[in-house]
Design a protein around this motif. Structure first.
Motif, PDB file in Angstrom:
ATOM      1  N   SER A 233       0.825  -1.214   0.000  1.00 44.37           N
ATOM      2  CA  SER A 233       0.000   0.000   0.000  1.00 44.37           C
ATOM      3  C   SER A 233       0.856   1.258   0.000  1.00 44.37           C
ATOM      4  CB  SER A 233      -0.923   0.000   1.219  1.00 44.37           C
ATOM      5  OG  SER A 233      -1.827  -1.063   1.154  1.00 44.37           O
ATOM      6  N   SER A 234       1.974   1.208   0.704  1.00 41.32           N
ATOM      7  CA  SER A 234       2.949   2.306   0.688  1.00 41.32           C
ATOM      8  C   SER A 234       4.237   1.785   1.299  1.00 41.32           C
ATOM      9  CB  SER A 234       2.445   3.519   1.478  1.00 41.32           C
ATOM     10  OG  SER A 234       3.429   4.542   1.494  1.00 41.32           O
ATOM     11  N   HIS A 235       5.307   1.809   0.518  1.00 41.70           N
ATOM     12  CA  HIS A 235       6.585   1.242   0.958  1.00 41.70           C
ATOM     13  C   HIS A 235       7.503   2.259   1.636  1.00 41.70           C
ATOM     14  CE1 HIS A 235       5.520  -1.805  -2.202  1.00 41.70           C
ATOM     15  NE2 HIS A 235       6.025  -2.613  -1.308  1.00 41.70           N
ATOM     16  N   PHE A 236       7.103   3.506   1.738  1.00 46.78           N
ATOM     17  CA  PHE A 236       7.995   4.533   2.264  1.00 46.78           C
ATOM     18  C   PHE A 236       8.446   4.213   3.687  1.00 46.78           C
ATOM     19  CE2 PHE A 236       5.780   7.135  -0.978  1.00 46.78           C
ATOM     20  CZ  PHE A 236       6.891   7.625  -1.642  1.00 46.78           C
ATOM     21  N   ALA A 237       9.700   4.546   3.981  1.00 45.65           N
ATOM     22  CA  ALA A 237      10.263   4.256   5.302  1.00 45.65           C
ATOM     23  C   ALA A 237       9.478   4.947   6.405  1.00 45.65           C
ATOM     24  CB  ALA A 237      11.732   4.691   5.344  1.00 45.65           C
ATOM     25  N   HIS A 238       9.069   6.217   6.183  1.00 45.63           N
ATOM     26  CA  HIS A 238       8.342   6.916   7.249  1.00 45.63           C
ATOM     27  C   HIS A 238       7.006   6.251   7.544  1.00 45.63           C
ATOM     28  CE1 HIS A 238       7.545   9.155   3.400  1.00 45.63           C
ATOM     29  NE2 HIS A 238       6.297   8.969   3.773  1.00 45.63           N
ATOM     30  N   VAL A 239       6.391   5.646   6.520  1.00 39.70           N
ATOM     31  CA  VAL A 239       5.122   4.935   6.726  1.00 39.70           C
ATOM     32  C   VAL A 239       5.351   3.645   7.502  1.00 39.70           C
ATOM     33  CG1 VAL A 239       3.293   3.661   5.540  1.00 39.70           C
ATOM     34  CG2 VAL A 239       3.958   5.935   4.730  1.00 39.70           C
TER      35      VAL A 239
ATOM     36  N   THR B  62      -0.434  12.024 -10.408  1.00 33.97           N
ATOM     37  CA  THR B  62      -0.432  12.053  -8.944  1.00 33.97           C
ATOM     38  C   THR B  62      -1.564  11.280  -8.290  1.00 33.97           C
ATOM     39  OG1 THR B  62      -1.661  14.149  -8.997  1.00 33.97           O
ATOM     40  CG2 THR B  62       0.742  14.280  -8.881  1.00 33.97           C
ATOM     41  N   LEU B  63      -2.664  11.077  -9.006  1.00 31.31           N
ATOM     42  CA  LEU B  63      -3.783  10.281  -8.494  1.00 31.31           C
ATOM     43  C   LEU B  63      -4.190   9.275  -9.568  1.00 31.31           C
ATOM     44  CD1 LEU B  63      -6.052  12.963  -6.755  1.00 31.31           C
ATOM     45  CD2 LEU B  63      -4.502  11.337  -5.661  1.00 31.31           C
ATOM     46  N   PRO B  64      -3.295   8.331  -9.889  1.00 30.33           N
ATOM     47  CA  PRO B  64      -3.567   7.438 -11.023  1.00 30.33           C
ATOM     48  C   PRO B  64      -4.821   6.598 -10.866  1.00 30.33           C
ATOM     49  CG  PRO B  64      -1.685   6.661  -9.729  1.00 30.33           C
ATOM     50  CD  PRO B  64      -1.994   8.044  -9.258  1.00 30.33           C
ATOM     51  N   ASP B  65      -5.242   6.294  -9.632  1.00 30.41           N
ATOM     52  CA  ASP B  65      -6.466   5.514  -9.454  1.00 30.41           C
ATOM     53  C   ASP B  65      -7.699   6.266  -9.944  1.00 30.41           C
ATOM     54  OD1 ASP B  65      -5.426   3.169  -8.539  1.00 30.41           O
ATOM     55  OD2 ASP B  65      -5.790   3.561  -6.418  1.00 30.41           O
ATOM     56  N   SER B  66      -7.654   7.597  -9.906  1.00 30.86           N
ATOM     57  CA  SER B  66      -8.798   8.376 -10.382  1.00 30.86           C
ATOM     58  C   SER B  66      -8.955   8.241 -11.890  1.00 30.86           C
ATOM     59  CB  SER B  66      -8.631   9.850 -10.003  1.00 30.86           C
ATOM     60  OG  SER B  66      -7.563  10.439 -10.728  1.00 30.86           O
ATOM     61  N   TRP B  67      -7.868   7.950 -12.560  1.00 28.07           N
ATOM     62  CA  TRP B  67      -7.869   7.803 -14.018  1.00 28.07           C
ATOM     63  C   TRP B  67      -8.039   6.337 -14.432  1.00 28.07           C
ATOM     64  CZ3 TRP B  67      -3.195   5.560 -16.132  1.00 28.07           C
ATOM     65  CH2 TRP B  67      -3.202   5.405 -17.507  1.00 28.07           C
ATOM     66  N   ALA B  68      -7.308   5.428 -13.745  1.00 30.15           N
ATOM     67  CA  ALA B  68      -7.259   4.034 -14.179  1.00 30.15           C
ATOM     68  C   ALA B  68      -8.506   3.248 -13.798  1.00 30.15           C
ATOM     69  CB  ALA B  68      -6.016   3.357 -13.609  1.00 30.15           C
ATOM     70  N   ILE B  69      -9.025   3.459 -12.585  1.00 30.66           N
ATOM     71  CA  ILE B  69     -10.180   2.668 -12.132  1.00 30.66           C
ATOM     72  C   ILE B  69     -11.343   3.567 -11.692  1.00 30.66           C
ATOM     73  CG2 ILE B  69      -8.801   0.664 -11.477  1.00 30.66           C
ATOM     74  CD1 ILE B  69      -8.945   1.579  -8.576  1.00 30.66           C
TER      75      ILE B  69
ATOM     76  N   TYR C  40      -1.196   3.466  -2.375  1.00 28.94           N
ATOM     77  CA  TYR C  40      -0.969   3.007  -3.756  1.00 28.94           C
ATOM     78  C   TYR C  40      -0.625   4.095  -4.763  1.00 28.94           C
ATOM     79  CZ  TYR C  40      -2.925  -1.422  -2.155  1.00 28.94           C
ATOM     80  OH  TYR C  40      -3.163  -2.578  -1.465  1.00 28.94           O
ATOM     81  N   GLN C  41      -0.949   5.358  -4.527  1.00 22.47           N
ATOM     82  CA  GLN C  41      -0.837   6.344  -5.601  1.00 22.47           C
ATOM     83  C   GLN C  41       0.600   6.563  -6.062  1.00 22.47           C
ATOM     84  OE1 GLN C  41      -3.883   7.063  -6.979  1.00 22.47           O
ATOM     85  NE2 GLN C  41      -4.204   5.521  -5.398  1.00 22.47           N
ATOM     86  N   GLU C  42       1.565   6.553  -5.144  1.00 25.02           N
ATOM     87  CA  GLU C  42       2.962   6.733  -5.568  1.00 25.02           C
ATOM     88  C   GLU C  42       3.487   5.526  -6.331  1.00 25.02           C
ATOM     89  OE1 GLU C  42       2.363   9.950  -2.838  1.00 25.02           O
ATOM     90  OE2 GLU C  42       1.959   7.823  -2.592  1.00 25.02           O
ATOM     91  N   SER C  43       3.170   4.334  -5.831  1.00 25.64           N
ATOM     92  CA  SER C  43       3.704   3.138  -6.488  1.00 25.64           C
ATOM     93  C   SER C  43       3.060   2.928  -7.857  1.00 25.64           C
ATOM     94  CB  SER C  43       3.494   1.899  -5.609  1.00 25.64           C
ATOM     95  OG  SER C  43       2.139   1.733  -5.255  1.00 25.64           O
ATOM     96  N   ILE C  44       1.759   3.128  -7.965  1.00 22.87           N
ATOM     97  CA  ILE C  44       1.099   2.973  -9.262  1.00 22.87           C
ATOM     98  C   ILE C  44       1.524   4.095 -10.212  1.00 22.87           C
ATOM     99  CG2 ILE C  44      -1.143   2.981 -10.433  1.00 22.87           C
ATOM    100  CD1 ILE C  44      -2.316   1.674  -7.955  1.00 22.87           C
ATOM    101  N   GLY C  45       1.707   5.288  -9.675  1.00 27.97           N
ATOM    102  CA  GLY C  45       2.116   6.417 -10.492  1.00 27.97           C
ATOM    103  C   GLY C  45       3.592   6.416 -10.852  1.00 27.97           C
ATOM    104  N   GLY C  46       4.362   5.488 -10.285  1.00 24.27           N
ATOM    105  CA  GLY C  46       5.784   5.413 -10.621  1.00 24.27           C
ATOM    106  C   GLY C  46       6.590   6.527  -9.989  1.00 24.27           C
TER     107      GLY C  46
END
Length: 466
Positions: free
Chosen positions: A86-92, A344-351, A413-419
């Motif tokens: 869902s989010s791989h960032f270290a701070h998360v 920046t919000l790829p889910d709004s476009w893709a799904i 998911y938005q950062e990982s899906i958005g690359g």
């Protein structure tokens, strides 16, 4: 007649919910944070991540399960896992594991994150590491490495028949596994059965063939995942009932089996009229598990959950500035944001996913119906409706009074899906990312995690010599 934006919202919704407030200047507060002031400090477009909300959501779920288990006298344990995809960032991850939770992985590099967290002292080797996903060679190798290195509660969840033999070749000594059920998809889905896991009818025969007399492997967990998440629908309860019957049948022939993973997440707020009774759903799930086990005369299992979007989604918001309003005809007004929805919000476009969208300032101004357009030259780069309303209303555009808007609950998911950090459509850059936290006295702190992507970074990725 009330024409201010704040009147539009308060007349149509039960506003404000607990996380929002409006100050006297018509500015939106999010968890008592003045988002407009922060945006003036850092500029836009910008993504804010408020770390305390991650812990808040984890603790709420733990509390709900504790209440339900106590109320129902459920004689087993609950384990909260965060699914790293869902989010791989270290701070998360660091904020999440500070709550004493466990982790669920999906691919090979996730295991490297686990090792990094352990090396830095953020987790210990006794944590449950639930390893899902189709396991290629590197993923198998990494799972075996951490098990051999002492992560004794690592549970590879078998997704296909080949994985057991591949794991046994590389893992030294005994180890435990889970089996993922290939649940039936909801009726409107494109296919009948999930491509992930092993079919209901095949689990018991495969257990007898490959595991029952295998001295190296113990079956500890049955993994149940529904793609639609945990919902109060006939489809969900029917699939859960089938899963519980399989669990009971397995438990009678497999004493080592003691855990049920009800993968599939809780929903998060996507509109102001969002309603979901989390406590009721948890109590109903536990009731059904307990009743089935009592009817089948088997002990109740420990319960694992894998909450990803619920853990991190409500911790983030994207803020954009309205750059200009275009009038294409007599009815359509296009407010152009200073970024791209595709980027920046790829889910709004893709799904066609909807997020909770609110203006950051000018709540005391008159409002109008608009469409929102992104900066790319793609006709699909737009946002034209809210979850509960086939329209978008915002304070009226003015060249002299800048308007900022926020999309909330965008942390999953938005950062990982958005690359994140890569090349994006029309070379629209990643926005800057700011981390928000509270110090020991409760005061807000902020620091810039990443600047907006530069043209030098993009040209380097594309192989141009500079």
């Amino acid at each position: 007649m009330k024409l201010q934006y704040i009147d539009y919202v308060t007349q149509g919704y039960d506003f404000p919910p607990s996380e929002f407030a409006i100050n006297a200047n018509g500015e939106l507060l999010f968890h008592n944070i003045n988002v407009h002031e922060l945006t003036q400090e850092y500029g836009s477009p910008v993504k804010f991540t408020y770390l305390p909300q991650i812990s808040n959501n984890i603790q709420k779920v733990k509390g709900w399960f504790n209440v339900a288990m106590s109320k129902l006298d459920y004689q087993a344990q609950y384990h909260y896992c965060y699914c790293t995809k869902s989010s791989h960032f270290a701070h998360v991850l660091e904020e999440a594991v500070s709550n004493g939770i466990h982790l669920e992985t999906s691919s090979a590099f996730d295991i490297n994150i686990i090792e990094s967290l352990e090396k830095s002292g953020k987790i210990t080797k006794d944590k449950y590491i639930v390893c899902n996903g189709f396991k290629r060679d590197q993923y198998i190798e990494n799972i075996a490495r951490i098990i051999n290195d002492g992560f004794y509660n690592t549970l590879p969840v078998v997704d296909n028949y080949q994985e057991l033999d591949l794991l046994s070749e590389q893992i030294k000594g005994e180890y435990s596994i889970g089996i993922r059920i290939a649940a039936e998809e909801e009726p409107k889905f494109n296919f009948y059965t999930s491509r992930l896991g092993i079919g209901y009818r095949d689990i018991l025969p495969w257990f007898h063939e490959k595991i029952k007399n295998n001295q190296k492997v113990k079956l500890k967990m049955l993994h149940f995942f529904i793609n639609t998440g945990i919902t109060d629908t006939a489809y969900y309860w029917n699939e859960l009932s089938k899963c519980l019957r399989i669990y009971a049948a397995l438990k009678r022939v497999c004493p080592d089996l003691d855990s049920l993973n009800i993968g599939g997440g809780f929903p998060i707020k996507n509109s102001l009229d969002f309603e979901y009774d989390y406590q009721y759903m948890i109590e109903e799930i536990i009731t059904q598990i307990k009743n089935t086990c009592e009817d089948q005369e088997v002990p109740v299992p420990h319960i694992f959950t894998e909450f990803g979007s619920y853990t991190v989604g409500e911790a983030s918001m994207n803020v954009y500035k309205i750059l200009h309003q275009k009038r294409q005809n007599d009815r359509e007004k296009w407010n152009m944001i200073d970024s791209s929805f595709i980027t920046t919000l790829p889910d709004s476009w893709a799904i066609n996913k909807k997020f909770l969208m609110l203006p950051i300032n000018r709540w005391n101004d008159n409002y109008e119906r608009v469409f929102l357009g992104g900066l790319t030259c793609d006709s699909d780069d737009y946002y034209n409706s809210e979850q509960n309303n086939n329209a978008i209303y915002l304070p009226k555009f003015s060249d002299k009074k800048p308007l900022y808007i926020g999309f909330f609950n965008t942390g999953a998911y938005q950062e990982s899906i958005g690359g994140y950090g890569g090349i994006h459509h029309c070379l629209i850059p990643n926005p800057k990312h700011v981390i928000l936290n509270r110090d020991k006295d409760g005061n807000l702190t902020s620091h810039l995690f990443s600047e907006q992507q530069t043209h030098e970074q993009m040209l380097d990725l594309l192989g141009y010599k500079q």
